[in-house]
Enzyme design. Sequence first.
Site, PDB file in Angstrom:
ATOM      1  N   GLN A 153     -10.045  12.884  -0.721  1.00  0.00           N
ATOM      2  CA  GLN A 153      -9.330  13.574  -1.794  1.00  0.00           C
ATOM      3  C   GLN A 153      -9.713  15.042  -1.832  1.00  0.00           C
ATOM      4  O   GLN A 153     -10.742  15.444  -1.287  1.00  0.00           O
ATOM      5  CB  GLN A 153      -9.678  12.946  -3.155  1.00  0.00           C
ATOM      6  CG  GLN A 153      -9.366  11.461  -3.243  1.00  0.00           C
ATOM      7  CD  GLN A 153      -9.653  10.896  -4.624  1.00  0.00           C
ATOM      8  OE1 GLN A 153      -9.089  11.319  -5.622  1.00  0.00           O
ATOM      9  NE2 GLN A 153     -10.554   9.929  -4.686  1.00  0.00           N
ATOM     10  N   CYS A 212       0.860  -1.184   0.000  1.00  0.00           N
ATOM     11  CA  CYS A 212       0.000   0.000   0.000  1.00  0.00           C
ATOM     12  C   CYS A 212       0.895   1.231   0.000  1.00  0.00           C
ATOM     13  O   CYS A 212       1.707   1.409   0.906  1.00  0.00           O
ATOM     14  CB  CYS A 212      -0.903  -0.008   1.232  1.00  0.00           C
ATOM     15  SG  CYS A 212      -1.779   1.549   1.470  1.00  0.00           S
ATOM     16  N   CYS A 236       0.934   3.392   3.282  1.00  0.00           N
ATOM     17  CA  CYS A 236       1.405   2.862   4.557  1.00  0.00           C
ATOM     18  C   CYS A 236       2.863   3.254   4.807  1.00  0.00           C
ATOM     19  O   CYS A 236       3.675   3.223   3.875  1.00  0.00           O
ATOM     20  CB  CYS A 236       1.299   1.336   4.562  1.00  0.00           C
ATOM     21  SG  CYS A 236      -0.316   0.732   5.077  1.00  0.00           S
ATOM     22  N   HIS A 250      -3.589   1.322   8.215  1.00  0.00           N
ATOM     23  CA  HIS A 250      -4.186   0.819   6.972  1.00  0.00           C
ATOM     24  C   HIS A 250      -5.614   0.297   7.149  1.00  0.00           C
ATOM     25  O   HIS A 250      -6.455   0.432   6.266  1.00  0.00           O
ATOM     26  CB  HIS A 250      -3.297  -0.304   6.425  1.00  0.00           C
ATOM     27  CG  HIS A 250      -3.715  -0.847   5.098  1.00  0.00           C
ATOM     28  ND1 HIS A 250      -3.386  -0.225   3.918  1.00  0.00           N
ATOM     29  CD2 HIS A 250      -4.446  -1.943   4.765  1.00  0.00           C
ATOM     30  CE1 HIS A 250      -3.891  -0.927   2.907  1.00  0.00           C
ATOM     31  NE2 HIS A 250      -4.530  -1.972   3.389  1.00  0.00           N
ATOM     32  N   HIS A 274      -8.837   7.249   3.466  1.00  0.00           N
ATOM     33  CA  HIS A 274      -8.393   8.453   2.763  1.00  0.00           C
ATOM     34  C   HIS A 274      -9.552   9.163   2.082  1.00  0.00           C
ATOM     35  O   HIS A 274     -10.594   8.567   1.815  1.00  0.00           O
ATOM     36  CB  HIS A 274      -7.325   8.110   1.714  1.00  0.00           C
ATOM     37  CG  HIS A 274      -7.852   7.338   0.535  1.00  0.00           C
ATOM     38  ND1 HIS A 274      -8.150   5.990   0.595  1.00  0.00           N
ATOM     39  CD2 HIS A 274      -8.140   7.723  -0.729  1.00  0.00           C
ATOM     40  CE1 HIS A 274      -8.597   5.586  -0.593  1.00  0.00           C
ATOM     41  NE2 HIS A 274      -8.606   6.622  -1.409  1.00  0.00           N
ATOM     42  N   HIS A 300      -7.115   1.656   2.782  1.00  0.00           N
ATOM     43  CA  HIS A 300      -6.450   2.653   3.632  1.00  0.00           C
ATOM     44  C   HIS A 300      -7.319   3.919   3.722  1.00  0.00           C
ATOM     45  O   HIS A 300      -7.694   4.469   2.688  1.00  0.00           O
ATOM     46  CB  HIS A 300      -5.069   2.985   3.057  1.00  0.00           C
ATOM     47  CG  HIS A 300      -4.171   3.621   4.052  1.00  0.00           C
ATOM     48  ND1 HIS A 300      -2.977   3.047   4.458  1.00  0.00           N
ATOM     49  CD2 HIS A 300      -4.304   4.748   4.766  1.00  0.00           C
ATOM     50  CE1 HIS A 300      -2.423   3.824   5.369  1.00  0.00           C
ATOM     51  NE2 HIS A 300      -3.210   4.874   5.563  1.00  0.00           N
ATOM     52  N   ASN A 351     -14.607   9.104  -1.343  1.00  0.00           N
ATOM     53  CA  ASN A 351     -15.345   7.963  -1.878  1.00  0.00           C
ATOM     54  C   ASN A 351     -14.963   6.774  -1.014  1.00  0.00           C
ATOM     55  O   ASN A 351     -13.778   6.526  -0.813  1.00  0.00           O
ATOM     56  CB  ASN A 351     -14.941   7.671  -3.326  1.00  0.00           C
ATOM     57  CG  ASN A 351     -15.339   8.781  -4.275  1.00  0.00           C
ATOM     58  OD1 ASN A 351     -16.357   9.439  -4.072  1.00  0.00           O
ATOM     59  ND2 ASN A 351     -14.538   9.003  -5.300  1.00  0.00           N
TER      60      ASN A 351
HETATM   61 ZN   LIG Z   1      -2.071   1.349   3.736  1.00  0.00          ZN
END
Ligand SMILES: [Zn+2]
Length: 327
Positions: A149, A37, A40, A94, A147, A145, A134
Site C-alpha cells: 500500500q 478477489c 484478480c 493471486h 499487495h 493476493h 502488511n
Molecule cells: Zn486475487
Amino acid sequence: MTDSSPLSELRWHPLLRQWVVVATQRQHRPQLPEDWCPFCPGSGQVPEQYDVHIYPNDFPAFSLNNPPFSPEGDLFQVTGARGACDVILYSSDHNLLPSELPEDQWKKVIGLWTRRTSELFGNPDVEYLVVFENTGVAIGVTMPHPHGQIYALPFIPPQVKTELDSASEHFRVHQECLYCKILAGEVEDGRRLVAANDSFVAFLPFFCRFPSEMQICSRRHFGGLPDLSEKEKHDLASLLSIVRKKYDNLYGFPMPLMMLVRQRPAKGEHPYFHFHVDFLPIQRSPKKLKYLASIETGAGTFLNDTLAEEQAAILRNTEPVSSERLR
Ligand SMILES: [Zn+2]
Ligand SMILES: [Zn+2]
C-alpha cells in the site's frame, strides 16, 4: 466512497502530539465472498491483464476528495484527512507469495512505487508518503493476493518526525549523515550483516526492536525512490527478493511482517535523510508471535526476546545465501 459514507477526520492528541485518524467508514467494509478477489483479472475491478497495478483503496482513510488539512479548534482540534490511499498489486497471480516474486517483478514494483512517489510528491496537499506492506494473517491481513500500500499523508507522522529530528541534529552537529555512520559501523562490525550487493546492504540493526528486524540501506547517500539509478533499482529488487526468501525459509512458512520504504518528506530540503527499507517481522520463534503489549504500546519501550547477532547469523545462512560481498 458513496455520498452517504461519513468522511474520515483527523483529531489532534495534545498529550502525544500526534494526529489520530478517525475513519469509521472502514468499519462498514463488506465481507467479500470467499471465492472472489477484487485484485484478480476477471473481477471487473482491475485490467484483464497486468504486471503490476495501482488500485485505489475502496475505503480510504485518506482521500484527495476529503476536506483540506487545516486544523481548527483549540484543545479539541479537528481537520480533514486529505491525502491518498493506494493498493499496489505486485502481480496478477493471486497465489504468488511476495517471496516468490521474481527479481524483475520486484523491479516493476519499485518502478510503480517510484512513479507514484513522483506524482504524490508534486501534490500540494501531500507532506509524507508511507510506502508499506502488511503481510500475514497474524498481522491482520486476510487477502492473500500479493499487495502493498501507499498512504499519502498531509502531515509528517510522529515516528518519522523523531527520525528526521535525530538525523538533522546529527547532520548539523557532526556534518555527516547518521544513517551513513550506522551503515559504516554495521559493515565494520559485520556480525549483524545478512546479505549485500553493490548498492545495498541488509542487516539487523544493533538496536532492533522486533525479532529479526532488518534494514536494507543504500550504500550511496540519497533521499528517496526518485533518486534511484537503474543499477540501484536492479540491486534493490535483487536484495528484496533475497530477503523475502530468507524470511519465509527461516521457519518454513511465510513470515508475518510489516515492510516500510523510508524516504525523505515530500516538501523541503532534507540533505540529512538517507533512503532505507525497514522490515518488522512479528514471529519470534516457529510457534511464538511477538505481541505489542502494555510496555510497547503504552510506554513506547520495546522488549526484544532475540539477539540481533544470533538472528543475523541464522538469517545469513538461510537460503538463498547471498553470493555477493557482504562488506
Ligand atoms: Zn486475487
Ligand atoms: Zn547517508
